[in-house]
Write an enzyme that holds these catalytic residues in place. Structure first.
Site, PDB file in Angstrom:
ATOM      1  N   GLY A   1      -2.258   6.142  -2.360  1.00 42.54           N
ATOM      2  CA  GLY A   1      -3.251   6.116  -3.502  1.00 42.54           C
ATOM      3  C   GLY A   1      -4.093   5.062  -3.067  1.00 42.54           C
ATOM      4  N   HIS A   2      -3.475   3.695  -2.532  1.00 42.06           N
ATOM      5  CA  HIS A   2      -4.354   2.754  -2.055  1.00 42.06           C
ATOM      6  C   HIS A   2      -5.183   3.306  -0.825  1.00 42.06           C
ATOM      7  CE1 HIS A   2      -1.078   0.214  -3.677  1.00 42.06           C
ATOM      8  NE2 HIS A   2      -2.402  -0.318  -4.522  1.00 42.06           N
TER       9      HIS A   2
ATOM     10  N   VAL B   1      -3.468  10.075  -6.886  1.00 42.15           N
ATOM     11  CA  VAL B   1      -2.662  10.590  -5.605  1.00 42.15           C
ATOM     12  C   VAL B   1      -1.370  10.537  -6.206  1.00 42.15           C
ATOM     13  CG1 VAL B   1      -2.244  10.054  -3.405  1.00 42.15           C
ATOM     14  CG2 VAL B   1      -4.520   9.547  -4.041  1.00 42.15           C
TER      15      VAL B   1
ATOM     16  N   LEU C   1       1.732   7.920  -7.784  1.00 40.76           N
ATOM     17  CA  LEU C   1       2.149   6.787  -6.905  1.00 40.76           C
ATOM     18  C   LEU C   1       1.866   5.431  -7.449  1.00 40.76           C
ATOM     19  CD1 LEU C   1       0.929   8.029  -3.591  1.00 40.76           C
ATOM     20  CD2 LEU C   1       3.250   8.206  -4.289  1.00 40.76           C
ATOM     21  N   SER C   2       2.554   4.697  -7.320  1.00 44.57           N
ATOM     22  CA  SER C   2       2.570   3.255  -7.680  1.00 44.57           C
ATOM     23  C   SER C   2       3.557   2.135  -6.835  1.00 44.57           C
ATOM     24  CB  SER C   2       2.919   3.090  -9.069  1.00 44.57           C
ATOM     25  OG  SER C   2       3.569   1.795  -9.566  1.00 44.57           O
TER      26      SER C   2
ATOM     27  N   PHE D   1       0.602  -1.079   0.018  1.00 43.28           N
ATOM     28  CA  PHE D   1      -0.082   0.019  -0.217  1.00 43.28           C
ATOM     29  C   PHE D   1       0.800   1.215  -0.108  1.00 43.28           C
ATOM     30  CE2 PHE D   1      -3.474  -2.740   2.387  1.00 43.28           C
ATOM     31  CZ  PHE D   1      -3.574  -3.270   1.136  1.00 43.28           C
TER      32      PHE D   1
HETATM   33  P1  AMP Z   1      -3.073  -1.897  -7.703  1.00 47.36           P
HETATM   34  O1  AMP Z   1      -2.549  -2.471  -6.201  1.00 47.36           O
HETATM   35  O2  AMP Z   1      -1.849  -1.177  -8.162  1.00 47.36           O
HETATM   36  O3  AMP Z   1      -3.652  -3.175  -8.474  1.00 47.36           O
HETATM   37  O4  AMP Z   1      -4.140  -0.815  -7.108  1.00 47.36           O
HETATM   38  C1  AMP Z   1      -5.032  -1.126  -6.676  1.00 47.36           C
HETATM   39  C2  AMP Z   1      -6.326   0.185  -6.825  1.00 47.36           C
HETATM   40  O5  AMP Z   1      -5.491   1.422  -6.332  1.00 47.36           O
HETATM   41  C3  AMP Z   1      -6.606   0.476  -8.292  1.00 47.36           C
HETATM   42  O6  AMP Z   1      -7.705   0.747  -8.532  1.00 47.36           O
HETATM   43  C4  AMP Z   1      -5.748   1.426  -9.025  1.00 47.36           C
HETATM   44  O7  AMP Z   1      -6.223   2.128  -9.967  1.00 47.36           O
HETATM   45  C5  AMP Z   1      -5.575   2.292  -7.533  1.00 47.36           C
HETATM   46  N1  AMP Z   1      -4.451   3.143  -7.489  1.00 47.36           N
HETATM   47  C6  AMP Z   1      -2.992   2.665  -7.773  1.00 47.36           C
HETATM   48  N2  AMP Z   1      -2.264   3.783  -7.608  1.00 47.36           N
HETATM   49  C7  AMP Z   1      -2.997   4.898  -7.467  1.00 47.36           C
HETATM   50  C8  AMP Z   1      -2.774   6.234  -7.142  1.00 47.36           C
HETATM   51  N3  AMP Z   1      -1.483   6.710  -7.524  1.00 47.36           N
HETATM   52  N4  AMP Z   1      -3.946   6.935  -7.180  1.00 47.36           N
HETATM   53  C9  AMP Z   1      -5.235   6.455  -7.152  1.00 47.36           C
HETATM   54  N5  AMP Z   1      -5.443   5.361  -7.070  1.00 47.36           N
HETATM   55  C10 AMP Z   1      -4.487   4.487  -7.265  1.00 47.36           C
END
Ligand code: AMP
Length: 280
Positions: A36-37, A176, A184-185, A33
């Protein structure tokens, strides 16, 4: 907060909750996490009685040469963060809990997933659509929150929910970012120092494109060429995988911007592939 690993156990529990009249919100994630999460969880928290966050690195959405094996994880840290955000149930299954050995059913939305990320990741969206459908069934959620960072994924899920009459509301949450503008990633941890310094240029280029569109440049090819030039000079550690201007809902490529458009980009840095987008 309860941690549930078994899919049947989750569904037994959620069916009971729904029978008791409780509403359920779901935030699907792959874990590790970041803010963003957490802001998705915050958004979802106010929308239902029970908040479920799923944490599952879904093998069926990874291609053979992708980072399934190395995807970052830290369940203990994630569990503490989720609890802080008011998550009631953290659903963290193993692949064997989610897929039978002879799993044979797939959900796909080919119309919306042939271009952008779908072009270079041929099995990705089928894997996402399938696992998200399963998560909807297991969680019995009435509402689910997704990030606009993965815009094509969000568009696909909205279409899938509409086409299959799935009784769930899909909520979109804004991207975010770091103060630098970098989206964020979980994959940002792969980036080396010099890549981290340059990566904010991805967002700078998108803002520049939006300015140009707002000032009257409506020809998508011109806008894309300008952005490629900007990335070539300001982002030498990145290679452009795609820059596209598409209709924000059906993902069809546009020649001119008549109303609204989404500009989506994928940039291959040396250590990670990054995506971002802007609504124009
Ligand atoms: P993930 O864990 O990367 O599969 O992301 C899970 C959820 O969080 C998905 O709906 C993504 O679009 C969202 N998400 C990931 N990074 C961001 C971010 N920087 N801002 C907003 N939502 C995000």
């Amino acid at each position: 907060m309860e941690i549930i690993k078994n899919a049947r156990e989750l569904q037994t529990k959620t069916l009971k909750l729904r029978a008791e009249g409780k509403s359920i919100a779901l935030v699907p994630t792959m874990g590790y996490f970041h803010r963003g999460h957490l802001s998705l969880m915050q958004e979802a928290r106010g929308r239902a009685d029970v908040l479920i966050c799923s944490l599952f690195v879904n093998p069926t959405q990874f291609g053979p040469n992708e980072d399934l094996e190395s995807y970052p994880h830290d369940l203990e840290r994630d569990a503490a963060l989720a609890e802080e955000k008011g998550v009631d149930i953290l659903f963290a299954p193993n692949p064997a809990d989610m897929y039978y050995d002879n799993h044979s059913t797939w959900v796909a939305v080919p119309e919306l997933t042939k271009n952008l990320c779908g072009a270079s990741r041929p099995v990705h969206f089928r894997g996402v659509a399938t696992v998200v459908t399963k998560l909807f069934m297991l969680s019995q959620a009435c509402v689910a929150v997704f990030g606009q960072k993965d815009w094509q994924q969000l568009a696909m899920i909205k279409r899938m929910v509409r086409d299959l009459d799935i009784p769930i509301e899909i909520v979109a949450h804004p991207i975010v970012r770091e103060e630098s503008g970098l989206a964020l990633s979980s994959r940002n941890v792969y980036l080396k120092e010099d890549e981290l310094q340059q990566a904010p240029m991805i967002r700078k280029g998108l803002l520049r494109l939006k300015e140009q569109a707002d000032s009257g440049i409506r020809d998508c090819q011109v806008l894309k060429n300008n952005l490629i030039e900007f990335y070539n000079s300001e982002l030498p550690l990145g290679t452009v995988e795609y820059i596209e201007l598409v209709h924000p809902e059906d993902m069809n490529e546009l020649e001119t911007i008549d109303d609204h458009a989404l500009c989506a980009v994928a940039i291959k840095m040396i250590s990670a592939r990054l995506i971002d987008n802007i609504f124009v």
